[in-house]
Design a protein around this motif. Structure first.
Motif, PDB file in Angstrom:
ATOM      1  N   LYS A 371       5.283 -84.847 -39.359  1.00  0.00           N
ATOM      2  CA  LYS A 371       6.363 -85.188 -38.444  1.00  0.00           C
ATOM      3  C   LYS A 371       5.957 -86.444 -37.682  1.00  0.00           C
ATOM      4  CE  LYS A 371      10.375 -84.335 -36.563  1.00  0.00           C
ATOM      5  NZ  LYS A 371      11.625 -84.426 -37.364  1.00  0.00           N
ATOM      6  N   THR A 373       6.147 -88.491 -34.909  1.00  0.00           N
ATOM      7  CA  THR A 373       6.628 -88.499 -33.522  1.00  0.00           C
ATOM      8  C   THR A 373       5.589 -89.125 -32.602  1.00  0.00           C
ATOM      9  OG1 THR A 373       5.810 -86.226 -33.301  1.00  0.00           O
ATOM     10  CG2 THR A 373       8.167 -86.513 -33.771  1.00  0.00           C
ATOM     11  N   ASN A 374       4.428 -88.478 -32.470  1.00  0.00           N
ATOM     12  CA  ASN A 374       3.379 -88.960 -31.574  1.00  0.00           C
ATOM     13  C   ASN A 374       2.507 -90.025 -32.249  1.00  0.00           C
ATOM     14  OD1 ASN A 374       4.164 -87.243 -29.442  1.00  0.00           O
ATOM     15  ND2 ASN A 374       3.059 -85.541 -30.391  1.00  0.00           N
ATOM     16  N   ARG A 421       3.385 -93.980 -29.740  1.00  0.00           N
ATOM     17  CA  ARG A 421       4.440 -93.059 -29.327  1.00  0.00           C
ATOM     18  C   ARG A 421       5.752 -93.828 -29.109  1.00  0.00           C
ATOM     19  NH1 ARG A 421       4.833 -87.969 -27.181  1.00  0.00           N
ATOM     20  NH2 ARG A 421       6.502 -87.623 -25.673  1.00  0.00           N
ATOM     21  N   ASN A 422       6.874 -93.225 -29.561  1.00  0.00           N
ATOM     22  CA  ASN A 422       8.227 -93.783 -29.406  1.00  0.00           C
ATOM     23  C   ASN A 422       8.477 -95.014 -30.272  1.00  0.00           C
ATOM     24  OD1 ASN A 422       8.927 -91.796 -27.498  1.00  0.00           O
ATOM     25  ND2 ASN A 422       8.130 -93.032 -25.814  1.00  0.00           N
ATOM     26  N   ILE A 424       8.567 -95.877 -34.374  1.00  0.00           N
ATOM     27  CA  ILE A 424       8.458 -95.261 -35.695  1.00  0.00           C
ATOM     28  C   ILE A 424       8.926 -96.244 -36.764  1.00  0.00           C
ATOM     29  CG2 ILE A 424       9.154 -93.322 -37.150  1.00  0.00           C
ATOM     30  CD1 ILE A 424       9.750 -91.744 -34.618  1.00  0.00           C
TER      31      ILE A 424
END
Length: 460
Positions: A371, A373-374, A421-422, A424
């Motif tokens: 996933k 995300t982080n 983070r944030n 992608i």
């Protein structure tokens, strides 16, 4: 003081006595003089007494005046202190109000830059369609406020080309023209009980979709009313959405085209780190047969996005209208677990339209590892889909797979990585076929359609 007054009185009396003795020497006159002297002495005593009383009153008044002056100074000091304290309290109140406002309002958004390449073997005027290359942007901004503890209000804006309900993308073209920024969300969400919410307006999709299912495009923000319920592991949604509002004289058809739906499901824990979601959905497109409830109006068969239509001659235009109702039963499943520290998801979606007897089934399935995300997280996914011509109302299906048309099948391959983070990076590749069961106007079937998307996404 009294002695001075008495001496003066005696001197006056003796002077009067001496003068009176020389004028007359009878005893009666002496007695009269004595009486006058005693009366004078009594008067002197009264004056002395009154003088002492005045002194006492004067001292009392002086003490009272000093006390009043002291009280006045104290009150002035207290007033200054109160003014300062009130000012400080006002500042604190304003800070509290500001902090309270800030805690009740959230501003979120995202910006996406996309490179896209499309190859489509569909014939255009007898020739193969040319490959297409374009860069696109999507920007979204949402303000969410909580006026009360049970009420949420959301207003959102997005880029879009001509208000396309299935896409927030804006192609980089038009010689640097300004790009439109349209209303995407305008809703209230009232939590009327600990188990239920009433949502109204132009809203986010309130129902549950499994995994990366493409039966319903992610950019669609439906309009109407919905009720969400949640009780333990069970959940549900009932919705009533407007597609077309009609008006006219009584002898015309004025029933509004609407979308009614209901979903019920459950999320069931399976062990310490696994969860199985099962859901059943039904939606009905009412007052749609003989209508053109499509984005971009009627008049072109392609606006139906692959659903079966007929052309009604209504000079000066020819309108493509729906032949079937869309009474769709949809079953969904999603399983989530962990392989070590890596998330894993498997999902499936099946649907059937109850009105037509042919070309009325759809199914999809896929997996997702990881996933993104982080910081420094990743994901890899793959899915397969087949949607027959009238299985789903094609105005709602994903606009990227097979170009947004039904009567399709094929694969979707995904990859994503979050360097921070944030932020992608995504890549998606669609290997699809169009007109799988029914030939297009050029007589083609099994037309290949490939689409590559490389995205730079930033959220805030």
């Amino acid at each position: 003081m009294k002695n001075l007054v008495l001496a003066a009185a005696l001197a006056t009396a003796l002077s009067s006595v001496s003068s009176d003795v020389q004028a007359a020497d009878s005893s009666s006159e002496l007695a009269q003089i004595r009486e006058q002297l005693e009366a004078l002495l009594q008067r002197v005593d009264r004056l002395e007494k009154e003088n002492n009383e005045l002194k006492s009153q004067n001292e009392s008044l002086r003490a009272t005046d000093e006390k009043l002056l002291a009280n006045d100074d104290y009150l002035k000091s207290e007033a200054r202190g109160l003014r300062k304290e009130t000012a400080q309290q006002a500042v604190e109140v304003n800070k509290t109000k500001g902090a309270d406002w800030a805690s009740r309002v959230a501003i979120t958004g995202d910006m996406r830059y996309r490179y896209e390449m499309i190859t489509d073997d569909t014939l255009s005027n007898g020739q193969k369609t040319a490959d297409r290359y374009r860069d696109r942007i999507r920007a979204r901004l949402v303000a969410t406020a909580r006026p009360t503890d049970t009420l949420t209000v959301g207003i959102g804006m997005t880029t879009a080309e001509n208000g396309d309900p299935r896409s927030g993308n804006q192609s980089l073209t038009g010689v640097f023209t300004k790009k439109p920024f349209d209303l995407d969300l305008a809703y209230f969400d009232w939590r009327f009980a600990d188990w239920g919410n009433l949502i109204g307006g132009k809203m986010k999709q309130p129902f549950v979709k499994p995994g990366q299912s493409l039966f319903f495009d992610n950019d669609i923000t439906p309009e109407g009313l919905a009720v969400n319920v949640q009780r333990g592991m069970f959940f549900g949604t009932v919705y009533n959405y407007w597609l077309l509002e009609a008006s006219g004289p009584e002898n015309t058809r004025t029933a509004d085209t609407m979308l009614h739906g209901v979903q019920f499901g459950a999320r069931m824990p399976m062990g310490s780190s696994s969860l199985l979601m099962l859901a059943a959905t039904y939606y009905d497109l009412s007052a749609a047969v003989g209508r053109s409830p499509f984005y971009n109006g009627s008049g072109n068969v392609n606006n139906a996005n692959g659903n079966t239509v007929i052309n009604l001659a209504q000079p000066p235009a020819v309108n493509a209208v729906l032949v079937y109702n869309y009474e769709v039963v949809n079953l969904s499943a999603e399983f989530n677990t962990l392989f070590g520290a890596v998330p894993f998801q498997a999902w499936a979606d099946v649907a059937q339209n109850q009105d037509p007897s042919n070309h009325n089934n759809a199914w999809a399935a896929g997996v997702l590892f990881g996933k993104a995300t982080n910081y420094r997280t990743w994901e890899l996914g793959a899915g397969y889909q087949k949607i027959e011509k009238d299985a789903l109302f094609a105005q709602l299906i994903d606009s990227d797979f097979a170009g947004g048309f039904s009567d399709n099948n094929g694969w979707v391959l995904r990859a994503g990585y979050a360097p921070v983070r944030n932020w992608i990076l995504n890549a998606t590749f669609f290997l699809n076929h169009r007109n799988v069961d029914v030939a297009n106007s050029a007589g083609q079937t099994e037309v290949e359609y490939h689409r590559l998307q490389v995205d730079f996404n930033v959220k805030f």
